[in-house]
Design a protein around this motif. Structure first.
Motif, PDB file in Angstrom:
ATOM      1  N   UNK A  31       0.822  -1.209   0.000  1.00  0.00           N
ATOM      2  CA  UNK A  31       0.000   0.000   0.000  1.00  0.00           C
ATOM      3  C   UNK A  31       0.856   1.259   0.000  1.00  0.00           C
ATOM      4  N   UNK A  32       1.935   1.238   0.754  1.00  0.00           N
ATOM      5  CA  UNK A  32       2.840   2.383   0.803  1.00  0.00           C
ATOM      6  C   UNK A  32       3.496   2.623  -0.553  1.00  0.00           C
ATOM      7  N   UNK A  33       3.958   1.558  -1.188  1.00  0.00           N
ATOM      8  CA  UNK A  33       4.604   1.684  -2.499  1.00  0.00           C
ATOM      9  C   UNK A  33       3.595   2.122  -3.558  1.00  0.00           C
ATOM     10  N   UNK A  34       2.388   1.584  -3.499  1.00  0.00           N
ATOM     11  CA  UNK A  34       1.361   1.932  -4.489  1.00  0.00           C
ATOM     12  C   UNK A  34       0.975   3.402  -4.371  1.00  0.00           C
ATOM     13  N   UNK A  35       0.944   3.936  -3.146  1.00  0.00           N
ATOM     14  CA  UNK A  35       0.579   5.335  -2.921  1.00  0.00           C
ATOM     15  C   UNK A  35       1.577   6.304  -3.553  1.00  0.00           C
ATOM     16  N   UNK A  36       2.794   5.842  -3.794  1.00  0.00           N
ATOM     17  CA  UNK A  36       3.822   6.689  -4.394  1.00  0.00           C
ATOM     18  C   UNK A  36       3.731   6.725  -5.921  1.00  0.00           C
ATOM     19  N   UNK A  37       2.787   5.984  -6.493  1.00  0.00           N
ATOM     20  CA  UNK A  37       2.570   5.938  -7.943  1.00  0.00           C
ATOM     21  C   UNK A  37       3.889   5.767  -8.709  1.00  0.00           C
ATOM     22  N   UNK A  38       4.557   4.617  -8.520  1.00  0.00           N
ATOM     23  CA  UNK A  38       5.866   4.418  -9.150  1.00  0.00           C
ATOM     24  C   UNK A  38       5.776   4.386 -10.672  1.00  0.00           C
ATOM     25  N   UNK A  39       6.889   4.774 -11.288  1.00  0.00           N
ATOM     26  CA  UNK A  39       6.966   4.769 -12.748  1.00  0.00           C
ATOM     27  C   UNK A  39       8.230   4.087 -13.261  1.00  0.00           C
ATOM     28  N   UNK A  40       9.037   3.522 -12.366  1.00  0.00           N
ATOM     29  CA  UNK A  40      10.275   2.871 -12.792  1.00  0.00           C
ATOM     30  C   UNK A  40      10.110   1.350 -12.797  1.00  0.00           C
ATOM     31  N   UNK A  41      10.899   0.697 -13.628  1.00  0.00           N
ATOM     32  CA  UNK A  41      10.825  -0.758 -13.795  1.00  0.00           C
ATOM     33  C   UNK A  41      10.924  -1.504 -12.466  1.00  0.00           C
ATOM     34  N   UNK A  42      11.941  -1.211 -11.686  1.00  0.00           N
ATOM     35  CA  UNK A  42      12.225  -1.987 -10.481  1.00  0.00           C
ATOM     36  C   UNK A  42      11.069  -1.922  -9.485  1.00  0.00           C
ATOM     37  N   UNK A  43      10.547  -0.740  -9.255  1.00  0.00           N
ATOM     38  CA  UNK A  43       9.453  -0.600  -8.293  1.00  0.00           C
ATOM     39  C   UNK A  43       8.166  -1.195  -8.842  1.00  0.00           C
ATOM     40  N   UNK A  44       7.888  -0.989 -10.125  1.00  0.00           N
ATOM     41  CA  UNK A  44       6.674  -1.559 -10.710  1.00  0.00           C
ATOM     42  C   UNK A  44       6.689  -3.079 -10.643  1.00  0.00           C
ATOM     43  N   UNK A  45       7.834  -3.684 -10.928  1.00  0.00           N
ATOM     44  CA  UNK A  45       7.922  -5.150 -10.868  1.00  0.00           C
ATOM     45  C   UNK A  45       7.763  -5.639  -9.435  1.00  0.00           C
ATOM     46  N   UNK A  46       8.448  -4.996  -8.498  1.00  0.00           N
ATOM     47  CA  UNK A  46       8.339  -5.398  -7.089  1.00  0.00           C
ATOM     48  C   UNK A  46       6.898  -5.264  -6.606  1.00  0.00           C
ATOM     49  N   UNK A  52       0.560  -9.661  -6.610  1.00  0.00           N
ATOM     50  CA  UNK A  52       0.322 -11.053  -6.998  1.00  0.00           C
ATOM     51  C   UNK A  52       0.197 -11.933  -5.762  1.00  0.00           C
ATOM     52  N   UNK A  53       1.140 -11.797  -4.849  1.00  0.00           N
ATOM     53  CA  UNK A  53       1.152 -12.635  -3.651  1.00  0.00           C
ATOM     54  C   UNK A  53      -0.061 -12.344  -2.774  1.00  0.00           C
ATOM     55  N   UNK A  54      -0.530 -11.108  -2.781  1.00  0.00           N
ATOM     56  CA  UNK A  54      -1.709 -10.741  -1.997  1.00  0.00           C
ATOM     57  C   UNK A  54      -3.016 -11.125  -2.683  1.00  0.00           C
ATOM     58  N   UNK A  55      -2.919 -11.648  -3.905  1.00  0.00           N
ATOM     59  CA  UNK A  55      -4.123 -12.087  -4.615  1.00  0.00           C
ATOM     60  C   UNK A  55      -4.833 -10.987  -5.371  1.00  0.00           C
ATOM     61  N   UNK A  56      -4.202  -9.853  -5.549  1.00  0.00           N
ATOM     62  CA  UNK A  56      -4.786  -8.742  -6.305  1.00  0.00           C
ATOM     63  C   UNK A  56      -4.295  -8.840  -7.752  1.00  0.00           C
ATOM     64  N   UNK A  57      -4.818  -9.844  -8.450  1.00  0.00           N
ATOM     65  CA  UNK A  57      -4.279 -10.214  -9.748  1.00  0.00           C
ATOM     66  C   UNK A  57      -4.437  -9.141 -10.812  1.00  0.00           C
ATOM     67  N   UNK A  58      -5.558  -8.473 -10.876  1.00  0.00           N
ATOM     68  CA  UNK A  58      -5.747  -7.430 -11.876  1.00  0.00           C
ATOM     69  C   UNK A  58      -4.714  -6.323 -11.736  1.00  0.00           C
ATOM     70  N   UNK A  59      -4.521  -5.836 -10.509  1.00  0.00           N
ATOM     71  CA  UNK A  59      -3.511  -4.797 -10.270  1.00  0.00           C
ATOM     72  C   UNK A  59      -2.106  -5.336 -10.495  1.00  0.00           C
ATOM     73  N   UNK A  60      -1.874  -6.588 -10.114  1.00  0.00           N
ATOM     74  CA  UNK A  60      -0.558  -7.189 -10.331  1.00  0.00           C
ATOM     75  C   UNK A  60      -0.245  -7.231 -11.820  1.00  0.00           C
ATOM     76  N   UNK A  61      -1.198  -7.669 -12.625  1.00  0.00           N
ATOM     77  CA  UNK A  61      -1.008  -7.755 -14.065  1.00  0.00           C
ATOM     78  C   UNK A  61      -0.740  -6.368 -14.646  1.00  0.00           C
ATOM     79  N   UNK A  62      -1.475  -5.375 -14.183  1.00  0.00           N
ATOM     80  CA  UNK A  62      -1.260  -4.008 -14.664  1.00  0.00           C
ATOM     81  C   UNK A  62       0.160  -3.532 -14.364  1.00  0.00           C
ATOM     82  N   UNK A  63       0.601  -3.684 -13.130  1.00  0.00           N
ATOM     83  CA  UNK A  63       1.938  -3.227 -12.745  1.00  0.00           C
ATOM     84  C   UNK A  63       3.033  -4.022 -13.460  1.00  0.00           C
TER      85      UNK A  63
END
Length: 123
Positions: A31-46, A52-63
């Motif tokens: 939640x903390x990382x998502x609130x920062x609206x990342x735009x770089x590869x490393x943060x988006x992948x992480x 994904x692990x939390x089961x939020x598949x739609x958001x995981x796929x988007x990121x």
């Protein structure tokens, strides 16, 4: 590093799938990382892996798709593609409907950017 922090909060179930080791801490971190609206590869992948692990598949796929679009090496493309495949596999295993149309820049199939998956149960 966000990816290392997320990895420390992940464990594996009997099927060797990633699951939260500490759901509350992982949720707070994501939640903390998502609130920062990342735009770089490393943060988006992480962030995609955490979702994904939390089961939020739609958001995981988007990121993870956004990370894949930013991947600047074959290693990064492969890593993001594997994580993206996991997101679709986990979602489909649970019966979640996953339907994404279109393709990624660079082509429709392997190697390179794979096409965005569509639920194989639909025509």
């Amino acid at each position: 590093m966000l990816f290392q922090e997320i990895n420390q909060l992940i464990t594996y179930d009997e099927r060797q799938r990633m699951v939260p080791g500490d759901r509350d801490r992982l949720t707070a971190l994501v939640d903390s990382a998502r609130a920062q609206a990342p735009t770089d590869y490393t943060t988006l992948r992480a962030l995609g892996v955490g979702l994904l692990v939390l089961g939020e598949y739609g958001d995981a796929i988007d990121h993870l798709n956004r990370a894949l679009d930013l991947a600047d090496t074959s290693g990064r493309r492969i890593a993001a593609s594997i994580n993206l495949a996991d997101a679709y596999r986990y979602a489909l295993h649970l019966g979640d409907e996953v339907r994404v149309v279109g393709g990624l820049p660079g082509g429709d199939g392997l190697p390179g950017h794979p096409a965005r998956a569509q639920d194989p149960r639909t025509p």
